[in-house]
Design a protein around this motif. Structure first.
Motif, PDB file in Angstrom:
ATOM      1  N   LEU A 298       0.817  -1.221   0.000  1.00  0.00           N
ATOM      2  CA  LEU A 298       0.000   0.000   0.000  1.00  0.00           C
ATOM      3  C   LEU A 298       0.847   1.266   0.000  1.00  0.00           C
ATOM      4  O   LEU A 298       0.438   2.299  -0.526  1.00  0.00           O
ATOM      5  N   ASN A 299       2.034   1.187   0.615  1.00  0.00           N
ATOM      6  CA  ASN A 299       2.889   2.371   0.644  1.00  0.00           C
ATOM      7  C   ASN A 299       3.915   2.388  -0.499  1.00  0.00           C
ATOM      8  O   ASN A 299       4.901   3.095  -0.451  1.00  0.00           O
ATOM      9  N   GLY A 300       3.629   1.637  -1.586  1.00  0.00           N
ATOM     10  CA  GLY A 300       4.354   1.790  -2.832  1.00  0.00           C
ATOM     11  C   GLY A 300       5.668   1.045  -2.996  1.00  0.00           C
ATOM     12  O   GLY A 300       6.414   1.327  -3.930  1.00  0.00           O
ATOM     13  N   PHE A 301       5.957   0.073  -2.141  1.00  0.00           N
ATOM     14  CA  PHE A 301       7.206  -0.682  -2.262  1.00  0.00           C
ATOM     15  C   PHE A 301       6.979  -1.986  -3.024  1.00  0.00           C
ATOM     16  O   PHE A 301       6.010  -2.692  -2.786  1.00  0.00           O
ATOM     17  N   TYR A 302       7.907  -2.314  -3.927  1.00  0.00           N
ATOM     18  CA  TYR A 302       7.812  -3.596  -4.618  1.00  0.00           C
ATOM     19  C   TYR A 302       8.699  -4.653  -3.969  1.00  0.00           C
ATOM     20  O   TYR A 302       8.575  -5.837  -4.266  1.00  0.00           O
ATOM     21  N   LYS A 303       9.557  -4.213  -3.074  1.00  0.00           N
ATOM     22  CA  LYS A 303      10.354  -5.158  -2.289  1.00  0.00           C
ATOM     23  C   LYS A 303      10.773  -4.491  -1.000  1.00  0.00           C
ATOM     24  O   LYS A 303      10.910  -3.267  -0.930  1.00  0.00           O
ATOM     25  N   GLY A 304      10.961  -5.323   0.006  1.00  0.00           N
ATOM     26  CA  GLY A 304      11.438  -4.840   1.290  1.00  0.00           C
ATOM     27  C   GLY A 304      12.946  -5.005   1.374  1.00  0.00           C
ATOM     28  O   GLY A 304      13.604  -5.378   0.398  1.00  0.00           O
ATOM     29  N   PRO A 305      13.519  -4.743   2.544  1.00  0.00           N
ATOM     30  CA  PRO A 305      14.961  -4.925   2.730  1.00  0.00           C
ATOM     31  C   PRO A 305      15.385  -6.354   2.373  1.00  0.00           C
ATOM     32  O   PRO A 305      14.642  -7.308   2.609  1.00  0.00           O
ATOM     33  N   GLY A 306      16.549  -6.482   1.771  1.00  0.00           N
ATOM     34  CA  GLY A 306      17.047  -7.796   1.389  1.00  0.00           C
ATOM     35  C   GLY A 306      16.229  -8.432   0.269  1.00  0.00           C
ATOM     36  O   GLY A 306      16.162  -9.659   0.165  1.00  0.00           O
ATOM     37  N   ASP A 307      15.587  -7.607  -0.553  1.00  0.00           N
ATOM     38  CA  ASP A 307      14.748  -8.066  -1.667  1.00  0.00           C
ATOM     39  C   ASP A 307      13.559  -8.900  -1.208  1.00  0.00           C
ATOM     40  O   ASP A 307      13.033  -9.724  -1.954  1.00  0.00           O
ATOM     41  N   ASP A 308      13.098  -8.684   0.019  1.00  0.00           N
ATOM     42  CA  ASP A 308      11.994  -9.461   0.590  1.00  0.00           C
ATOM     43  C   ASP A 308      10.665  -9.153  -0.102  1.00  0.00           C
ATOM     44  O   ASP A 308      10.265  -7.994  -0.215  1.00  0.00           O
ATOM     45  N   THR A 309       9.996 -10.193  -0.566  1.00  0.00           N
ATOM     46  CA  THR A 309       8.645 -10.071  -1.130  1.00  0.00           C
ATOM     47  C   THR A 309       7.680 -11.033  -0.432  1.00  0.00           C
ATOM     48  O   THR A 309       6.613 -11.331  -0.964  1.00  0.00           O
ATOM     49  N   SER A 310       8.053 -11.490   0.738  1.00  0.00           N
ATOM     50  CA  SER A 310       7.221 -12.468   1.446  1.00  0.00           C
ATOM     51  C   SER A 310       5.883 -11.883   1.884  1.00  0.00           C
ATOM     52  O   SER A 310       4.966 -12.629   2.218  1.00  0.00           O
TER      53      SER A 310
END
Length: 185
Positions: free
Chosen positions: A12-24
């Motif tokens: 919702l806040n526009g990120f396609y990945k989190g730290p460490g390329d996390d998409t879990s």
């Protein structure tokens, strides 16, 4: 002339990945799996950056992928794939070609030729690169009902404003995920 579209899931806040390329955090239930199956039936060439490619390659050819998502795994493994990387020398994932060097020129030539359309999966750096070169015709953005504290924005490195028109929307009721489809204005 081929069309190039981008498919990316976001928080919702526009990120396609989190730290460490996390998409879990991405919600991928039965409805989303059926949607993926339908998309793969189009037979588009799948285009990846190296990071997304390596993540996909580590999962889709595995027995676990075949068991959990049999139709999607089959589609991913049989699809023609292109990975953009100057450092990747070879790959064992079948039907994969590596592009290196002048990527913009090569993608312009590919787009101008006859053949299958191209879908960029994830690959935020490639989306930004091809957005800046005005090569993407359509953006499909799947928004998950989740916000994370840190991440990388999909259009993190664009160099000009991007004006889009909503052409389609879909709600995946079981997860609350929303798919928005945009074309350039």
């Amino acid at each position: 002339m081929r069309k190039i579209n981008s498919f990316t899931f976001l928080t919702l806040n526009g990120f396609y990945k989190g730290p460490g390329d996390d998409t879990s955090w991405h919600k991928h239930g039965e409805e989303e799996s059926k949607f993926s199956e339908q998309q793969l039936e189009a037979g588009n060439i799948l285009l990846f950056g190296k990071t997304t490619f390596e993540m996909m390659q580590s999962f889709w050819p595995t027995p676990m992928a075949a068991e959990l998502f049999p139709k999607v795994a089959k589609g991913m493994n049989e699809a023609e794939k292109i990975v953009i990387s100057n450092s990747l020398k070879k790959t064992d994932w079948k039907n994969t070609k590596i592009l290196r060097g002048d990527i913009i020129k090569q993608i312009q030539e590919l787009k101008a030729s006859k053949g299958k359309n191209i879908t960029i999966l994830g690959s935020g750096s490639i989306v930004s690169l091809l957005t800046n070169a005005e090569l993407i015709d359509e953006y499909q953005i799947m928004i998950d009902p989740v916000a994370i504290t840190k991440g990388t924005a999909i259009f993190n490195n664009i160099t000009t404003n991007l004006d889009l028109k909503l052409t389609e929307s879909r709600v995946f009721k079981s997860s609350g995920t929303v798919l928005l489809t945009y074309k350039k204005v």
